[in-house]
Design an enzyme around this catalytic site. Sequence first.
Site, PDB file in Angstrom:
ATOM      1  N   THR A   1      18.847  38.768  65.247  1.00  0.00           N
ATOM      2  CA  THR A   1      20.240  39.171  65.061  1.00  0.00           C
ATOM      3  C   THR A   1      20.320  40.004  63.776  1.00  0.00           C
ATOM      4  O   THR A   1      19.465  39.879  62.893  1.00  0.00           O
ATOM      5  CB  THR A   1      21.170  37.943  64.979  1.00  0.00           C
ATOM      6  OG1 THR A   1      20.752  37.120  63.902  1.00  0.00           O
ATOM      7  CG2 THR A   1      21.156  37.159  66.283  1.00  0.00           C
TER       8      THR A   1
ATOM      9  N   GLY B   1      22.165  40.284  60.816  1.00  0.00           N
ATOM     10  CA  GLY B   1      22.165  39.706  59.474  1.00  0.00           C
ATOM     11  C   GLY B   1      20.902  38.923  59.167  1.00  0.00           C
ATOM     12  O   GLY B   1      20.384  38.951  58.048  1.00  0.00           O
ATOM     13  N   CYS B   2      20.394  38.240  60.167  1.00  0.00           N
ATOM     14  CA  CYS B   2      19.182  37.432  59.990  1.00  0.00           C
ATOM     15  C   CYS B   2      17.959  38.325  59.804  1.00  0.00           C
ATOM     16  O   CYS B   2      17.076  38.017  59.004  1.00  0.00           O
ATOM     17  CB  CYS B   2      18.985  36.518  61.200  1.00  0.00           C
ATOM     18  SG  CYS B   2      20.390  35.436  61.517  1.00  0.00           S
ATOM     19  N   SER B   3      17.913  39.426  60.539  1.00  0.00           N
ATOM     20  CA  SER B   3      16.747  40.317  60.520  1.00  0.00           C
ATOM     21  C   SER B   3      16.777  41.341  59.399  1.00  0.00           C
ATOM     22  O   SER B   3      15.725  41.765  58.921  1.00  0.00           O
ATOM     23  CB  SER B   3      16.641  41.061  61.855  1.00  0.00           C
ATOM     24  OG  SER B   3      16.363  40.157  62.896  1.00  0.00           O
TER      25      SER B   3
END
Length: 181
Positions: free
Chosen positions: A65, A67-69
């Site tokens: 996703t 923000g996570c990546s």
Amino acid sequence: MLRTSAASFITRRAFHVSSVRAIKEGDKLPSLEVARKSPGDTVDIHKLFSDKPKAILFGVPGAFTPGCSKTHLPGFIKLADELKKKGIDYVACVSVNDPFVMTAWGESQNNNNGEVELLADPTGALAKAMDLNFDASAALGGHRFKRFAAVVEHGKVKKLFVEPDKTGLNVSLAENVVKTL
């Protein structure tokens, strides 16, 4: 008569509702299995962290996703050396994904030296046990981890950073956690 009987039954029946208690500073991590690189490669999260003098566990809503990546995982990978200088000897990321997705995500993030171990909570059992889950069905197809980071010493949460809006990129980022060490 039926109405009275039903009402009588309801008033006499003792309902036991077990409430989920949110994990907080001072609590031990729950004793639940998470997966590493495959479904058969599992580890008890409490046991994994119990032998670590000072470690970080952080959770994300989903591998791959934005923000996570782009921010969350890369921040912990980038600051791995600084975290070690501050006494952190182990960093792990957990998400409600399968272990194959987590492994592929780590490879895509150049986590080739294992700066961050990626752990899969495929059923969301750990997220629920920690009461750090939320319903992301509309965007991600089911319940997911709220974004959080925890400093853990010998299996016990010493500091906990949970994003107040569940998915924001603020208090749980590596840059903010490292400032508190």
